[in-house]
Structures are given as C-alpha cells and as structure tokens.
Scaffold this motif. Structure first.
Motif, PDB file in Angstrom:
ATOM      1  N   ASP A 326       0.903  -1.185  -0.195  1.00  0.00           N
ATOM      2  CA  ASP A 326       0.114   0.141  -0.168  1.00  0.00           C
ATOM      3  C   ASP A 326       1.134   1.131  -0.175  1.00  0.00           C
ATOM      4  N   ALA A 327       1.483   1.105   0.856  1.00  0.00           N
ATOM      5  CA  ALA A 327       2.737   2.142   0.842  1.00  0.00           C
ATOM      6  C   ALA A 327       3.866   2.422  -0.470  1.00  0.00           C
ATOM      7  N   VAL A 328       4.433   1.625  -1.034  1.00  0.00           N
ATOM      8  CA  VAL A 328       4.473   2.020  -2.676  1.00  0.00           C
ATOM      9  C   VAL A 328       3.495   2.137  -3.226  1.00  0.00           C
ATOM     10  N   VAL A 329       2.434   1.628  -3.307  1.00  0.00           N
ATOM     11  CA  VAL A 329       1.336   2.802  -4.488  1.00  0.00           C
ATOM     12  C   VAL A 329       1.486   3.868  -4.222  1.00  0.00           C
ATOM     13  N   ARG A 330       1.135   4.571  -2.514  1.00  0.00           N
ATOM     14  CA  ARG A 330       1.107   5.832  -2.318  1.00  0.00           C
ATOM     15  C   ARG A 330       2.121   6.550  -2.511  1.00  0.00           C
ATOM     16  N   SER A 331       2.864   5.714  -2.418  1.00  0.00           N
ATOM     17  CA  SER A 331       4.474   6.396  -3.051  1.00  0.00           C
ATOM     18  C   SER A 331       4.454   6.745  -4.467  1.00  0.00           C
ATOM     19  N   GLU A 341      -4.629   4.710 -17.010  1.00  0.00           N
ATOM     20  CA  GLU A 341      -5.338   3.551 -16.566  1.00  0.00           C
ATOM     21  C   GLU A 341      -5.485   2.373 -16.116  1.00  0.00           C
ATOM     22  N   THR A 342      -4.462   3.072 -14.388  1.00  0.00           N
ATOM     23  CA  THR A 342      -3.855   2.313 -14.113  1.00  0.00           C
ATOM     24  C   THR A 342      -4.596   1.817 -12.843  1.00  0.00           C
ATOM     25  N   ASP A 343      -4.558   0.110 -13.584  1.00  0.00           N
ATOM     26  CA  ASP A 343      -5.805  -0.480 -11.921  1.00  0.00           C
ATOM     27  C   ASP A 343      -4.870  -0.923 -10.822  1.00  0.00           C
ATOM     28  N   ILE A 344      -4.918   0.582  -9.489  1.00  0.00           N
ATOM     29  CA  ILE A 344      -5.072   0.069  -8.424  1.00  0.00           C
ATOM     30  C   ILE A 344      -4.979  -0.744  -7.931  1.00  0.00           C
ATOM     31  N   ALA A 345      -5.971  -1.545  -8.038  1.00  0.00           N
ATOM     32  CA  ALA A 345      -5.842  -2.669  -6.633  1.00  0.00           C
ATOM     33  C   ALA A 345      -4.773  -4.191  -7.457  1.00  0.00           C
ATOM     34  N   ALA A 346      -5.638  -3.895  -8.828  1.00  0.00           N
ATOM     35  CA  ALA A 346      -4.479  -4.766  -9.072  1.00  0.00           C
ATOM     36  C   ALA A 346      -3.117  -5.133  -9.607  1.00  0.00           C
ATOM     37  N   LEU A 347      -2.222  -3.258  -9.270  1.00  0.00           N
ATOM     38  CA  LEU A 347      -1.286  -3.243  -9.186  1.00  0.00           C
ATOM     39  C   LEU A 347      -0.751  -3.338  -7.527  1.00  0.00           C
ATOM     40  N   LYS A 348      -1.902  -3.176  -6.506  1.00  0.00           N
ATOM     41  CA  LYS A 348      -1.170  -3.600  -5.096  1.00  0.00           C
ATOM     42  C   LYS A 348      -0.929  -4.895  -4.492  1.00  0.00           C
ATOM     43  N   VAL A 375      10.694  -4.676  -9.319  1.00  0.00           N
ATOM     44  CA  VAL A 375       9.462  -4.031  -8.839  1.00  0.00           C
ATOM     45  C   VAL A 375       9.740  -2.547 -10.154  1.00  0.00           C
ATOM     46  N   PHE A 376      10.472  -2.664 -11.264  1.00  0.00           N
ATOM     47  CA  PHE A 376      10.718  -1.151 -12.186  1.00  0.00           C
ATOM     48  C   PHE A 376       9.533  -2.115 -13.015  1.00  0.00           C
ATOM     49  N   ASN A 377      10.332  -3.573 -12.688  1.00  0.00           N
ATOM     50  CA  ASN A 377       9.138  -4.268 -14.079  1.00  0.00           C
ATOM     51  C   ASN A 377       7.648  -4.685 -13.815  1.00  0.00           C
ATOM     52  N   ALA A 378       7.694  -5.043 -13.081  1.00  0.00           N
ATOM     53  CA  ALA A 378       6.203  -4.949 -12.145  1.00  0.00           C
ATOM     54  C   ALA A 378       5.290  -3.413 -12.326  1.00  0.00           C
ATOM     55  N   SER A 379       5.945  -2.248 -12.123  1.00  0.00           N
ATOM     56  CA  SER A 379       5.770  -0.635 -12.088  1.00  0.00           C
ATOM     57  C   SER A 379       4.963  -0.870 -14.058  1.00  0.00           C
ATOM     58  N   LEU A 380       6.374  -1.065 -14.452  1.00  0.00           N
ATOM     59  CA  LEU A 380       6.439  -0.715 -16.043  1.00  0.00           C
ATOM     60  C   LEU A 380       5.070  -1.658 -16.988  1.00  0.00           C
ATOM     61  N   ARG A 381       4.629  -3.046 -16.278  1.00  0.00           N
ATOM     62  CA  ARG A 381       3.619  -3.628 -16.546  1.00  0.00           C
ATOM     63  C   ARG A 381       1.850  -2.710 -16.263  1.00  0.00           C
ATOM     64  N   HIS A 382       1.971  -2.068 -15.545  1.00  0.00           N
ATOM     65  CA  HIS A 382       0.853  -0.912 -14.896  1.00  0.00           C
ATOM     66  C   HIS A 382       0.761   0.759 -15.400  1.00  0.00           C
TER      67      HIS A 382
END
Length: 545
Positions: A326-331, A341-348, A375-382
C-alpha cells in the motif's frame, strides 16, 4: 538522411562475418561448433560497427533491465544484458598522430611544451576517447583523456537518425508509446552530448574532489583546468588496484569486508547527503589505493536528485523493504507517475504478492538491485512512468552491489542499507524540516500575492485591446480528422465512380459499335470499375464495413 545512413550500415554489415545469419558459425572455419550467432550477438556486433553513438546506446541498454524485460522477456533479458555489457570493453585506439594534432590544436602549442613526457600508447580506449599517461612541466604525473577525431559530428548525425527511428516507431506502433522511445532518445542524446564535452566531466570531477578532499577513506583526482577544454581532459594520476582484483587485494592484505562497507557508505553519502552521485561505479572506475582509500574516476556519468524526489525515493524504498505494498502505491501517487488507465487494485495485489514471495527467500539470495529492477518491471506493466533519475539510481545500485558482492559474497546489503534510509526519513520529517518547508511556503504565497495585481492588470489591458489569445490543443483531434478525411475521400470516389457510370451510359446511347464515342464510353466504364475495385478493397482492408 535516414535512408543513406541505414544503407551504408547495411552495406558494411553484409561484408562482415556476422551478417550471414545462416552461414557463419561461431569459432573458426575449422571449428566443429555449428551454433549460429544469436540475435543479441549480431546486434552487439552491429553496434560496434555502426560507431560510437550505437556503442553508447548498447551500453545504456545493458543497464535498462526494465526495457529489455518488456521487449524480449525477463528470461531473455539477462542474455541481452550480458552481451551488451561487452560493449564496455576497450575499443580500438586511434593513431597517436591524431592525438598530437588534437592537443596541439586545442592548446595552440607543441605537445612537448604542454606535456614534456607523453606515453604514445594509450592505457585505455573507449568509443569516445582514449587515455594516455603523461607528466606536466612541474613533474606531476597526470592522465590525459583525448577525444576521438570527428566524433562530435558522427554522434550528431547518429542522434538525428535515432530520433527519426523513434518517431516512426511511435507513429506506427501504438504500444510503443508506453516505452516513450522519443523521450528515451532525447534523454540519451542529452547524456551523450554531455560526455563529448569534457568540461562537464571536469566540473563533475572537481565537485567530487572538493566534496571528499578531507575524507580519510576516499580519493578523487584533481582537475588541471589549464590543460582541460571540451576535447582534452587532464587529471591527477591515481595508481591503485581495481576493486574486483580479489587475489591482488588479498595479497596486499586489504580487508575486503571493510572495503565493501566503505563502498556502500560512500554510495549513501553521495545519494542521501548530496543528491549527487557517481552513476557508473563499475570495477574499471573504482580502485583501492596503497593507503586503503577508495579511488573513484570517470565522472562523465553522474546522477542528480532533487530533495523532493529523494524524499519520494526513500519513502518508496522504505515501503519496499518493509513489504508494504500500500505504501509503495501511495509513493507512486505522490510522485504523480501513475498512468491514466492504471488499475490500482491490481497493482497493489501484484506488488504484495511479489514482495511477500521475494522476502521469503534466504537472506543470502536477496539483492537490492535485483529487487529494485523487479519492482520497476512490475510497475511498467501497470503503465507507471518511472522518472529517469529513479532508473539511473536503480542501475547504479545494481552496479555497486555487484562490486560489493565480489568483495564479500556474504554481505547483507539490505540490512546494511536500512539504517541509512531510516535516518534520512527521520531527518526529513523532523521539526527543522517542517519549519523550513513552512518558511518556503509563506515566501511563495507572499510572492504570489505581490505579483498577482500586476498580472491581473496585464490581462485586463490585453482584454481591452482585444489582444488576449487562448491556445487550445485537442489531444485526440488528429485521429478524428484522419478518420473524417478517409470518409470524405471515399464519398468523393463514390461520386466520381457514379458520375463515370452515368456519363458513360449517356454517351453509349444511340452510338454505333466502332464510333469514337463508343470507345470513350467503354473507357469510362473500365475506369469506374478500376476505381470501384480499389474502393471496395480499401473498405475491406480497414475492417469497418
């Protein structure tokens, strides 16, 4: 310009041993191996043959796990990175006569008057420059970095080519917008242009020299400004042992555990205290001196991080280390880098799954650089647009960590890092920090209140004169206009076809078989048929009917 450049490159490639994909094998002609050269090998050889800009591009790609993982897959990315890292090896040196000409042209005097002794054979050669040992008139030993002839012109031509290719990629493939190829080329262009201006590297080196001049653990070379300009860089010579020469370090009695700790401490001092760090700490740029100091050289690539970005990065890294998805996504939200179009729930969900899985591994398997890149790679997918400073820092961490693990394979860099990050966060949420931010905010509001009446007066004056203008940009209007143009063109063709058919029918009424009007009417029918088939094919190919 694009076509001639590619044609020349292809011509040179066809003459090379690696171009014939199904004919040339690895090894000599008599080698029993029948393994073909892989795609990464062919591309690396192509970059070497295309010149300094493409060598630099390959070097940059060797650090961009995020891009390669998405383009070729995470499993293949390591193979590509390993191959591109070979581009960091020594290049073919250029002739000493060119070195002499450059130095004498830049300083307007004979080489011997500038450097009484000068080694003709370089001890290092790269894609942009090569380095020679020399001495000054005062007897001080120095190293002299001399730029390759005409390299600036070559690089500018190649950068124009890369930008044209990037623009074509973005226009033809909508999915490429996620990677922002034109933005990447602009970032790469800025980096390369800085590298071919040696006064920038000299200024960076000088800043680090003064920052660590009193340090008992670090040695930075001094810049000799009177013998430095855009094409020649003269530095104090530092003699030491490469940081990855493990056997030699052991023979000299150095404590490798302490060296690893000093290297990590140096990294966090640069990043957290200064926001200004050496961004290329590979073993060729890090030495151990006889007195045990760590010597750093080659400041052509440095990173700068603003206070706000540094605070965001530390909060993000702290969240990662504490497995707080949760804190990662808040950052990400605070940094403003989430995609539309980022799906925040799927990202978390993905972040939480990855962090829990990663930190369940034994401590000996944990790597900070690997963790950051994952983490960068996961972020790029979202569709999270990672800032360039963030990516450069991640690459530097990975490079530094690989050196540290060679010095001490049991070094727990995550455990060693946490106190530095925690201390930084505590310092940045303390009373003094809040007081400074409050003062800055009050100053900003005061300046805004002072300037607002003047700005309003100027707007009203323009409104009275009728010179107030507004610029509107509709981001998706271009696609609508293109679609509208296609519709209008099809209607126009339909009208023309109908006119040809009607006109030809009128002409053929009451006309004899071999009269000229008969042939004119038939030509009209044939032309209408040709246009009609073209229109039908166009509609069918569009898939919209």
């Amino acid at each position: 310009m694009l076509v001639p450049k590619v044609r020349d490159a292809a011509h040179s490639q066809k003459k090379s041993k690696w171009w014939h994909l199904g004919r040339k094998k690895k090894g000599s002609d008599h080698s029993p191996s029948t393994t073909l050269l892989s795609v990464p090998e062919r591309l690396r050889l192509a970059f070497e043959e295309l010149g300094p800009t493409f060598v630099k591009l390959g070097q940059v790609l060797s650090t961009r796990v995020d891009i390669l993982s998405e383009l070729v897959g995470q499993e293949e990315a390591l193979t590509w990175i390993t191959e591109f890292q070979k581009l960091q090896r020594h290049a073919q040196p250029f002739d000493f006569s060119e070195v002499r000409t450059t130095i004498e042209t830049e300083f307007n005097r004979p080489l011997e008057e500038v450097f009484p002794t000068y080694e003709q054979h370089p001890f290092a050669a790269a894609s942009i420059a090569q380095v020679h040992a020399a001495t000054l008139k005062t007897g001080e030993p120095v190293v002299v970095k001399v730029q390759r002839p005409r390299v600036a012109t070559i690089i500018q031509t190649d950068l124009n080519l890369l930008m044209e290719l990037a623009e074509r990629l973005e226009n033809r493939d909508p999915e490429m917008h996620l990677f922002k190829p034109t933005e990447l080329v602009r970032e790469f262009s800025r980096s390369v242009r800085k590298e071919i201006d040696f006064t920038i590297e000299a200024a960076n080196t000088d800043a680090f020299y003064h920052r660590f001049s009193e340090s008992p653990k670090v040695k930075i070379p001094k810049v000799y400004w009177e013998f430095t300009n855009r094409r020649v860089l003269t530095l104090e010579r530092i003699d030491g042992v490469p940081i990855d020469a493990i056997d030699q370090l052991d023979e000299m009695g150095f404590n490798r555990v302490e060296l690893a700790e000093v290297l990590v401490e140096l990294f966090y001092t640069q990043v957290l205290n200064d926001g200004f760090f050496h961004a290329d700490p590979h073993p060729g740029n890090v030495f151990v001196l006889e007195d045990g100091k760590i010597g750093l050289v080659d400041f052509g690539m440095v990173g700068r991080i603003s206070d706000d970005m540094l605070r965001h990065i530390c909060n993000w890294l702290s969240a990662v280390l504490t497995k707080d998805a949760d804190a990662v996504v808040r950052s990400y939200i605070r940094m403003g880098i989430l995609g539309d179009e980022t799906d925040i729930a799927a990202l978390k969900l993905e972040m939480n799954d990855f962090l829990q899985r990663y930190f369940n591994m034994p401590p000996s398997r944990l790597r900070l650089g690997e963790l950051i890149h994952e983490v960068f790679n996961a972020s790029l997918r979202h569709q999270i647009h990672t800032p360039p400073a963030f990516l450069m820092l991640g690459k530097t961490v990975a490079t530094m960590e690989s050196v540290v693990m060679k010095l001490n394979p049991d070094f727990d860099i995550l455990k060693f890092s946490q106190p530095y990050i925690t201390q930084f966060i505590v310092q940045n949420v303390g009373t003094k920090r809040w007081e400074r931010q409050l003062v800055d905010s009050v100053e900003d509001f005061t300046e805004l209140a002072r300037d607002m009446p003047l700005q309003l007066r100027r707007i009203l004056q323009k409104l009275q004169r009728g010179s107030l203008k507004f610029e509107l940009e509709h981001l998706s209007l271009e696609a609508v206009i293109k679609a509208f143009d296609r519709v209008i063109n099809r209607i126009a063709f339909s009208v023309i076809i109908a006119s040809l058919i009607v006109g030809s029918s009128i002409i053929l009424q009451g006309v004899g078989l071999w009269e000229w009007k008969f042939f004119l009417g038939i030509m009209g029918y044939l032309t209408a048929t040709f246009f009609g088939f073209g229109l039908v094919i166009s509609i069918l190919r569009s898939g919209r009917f």
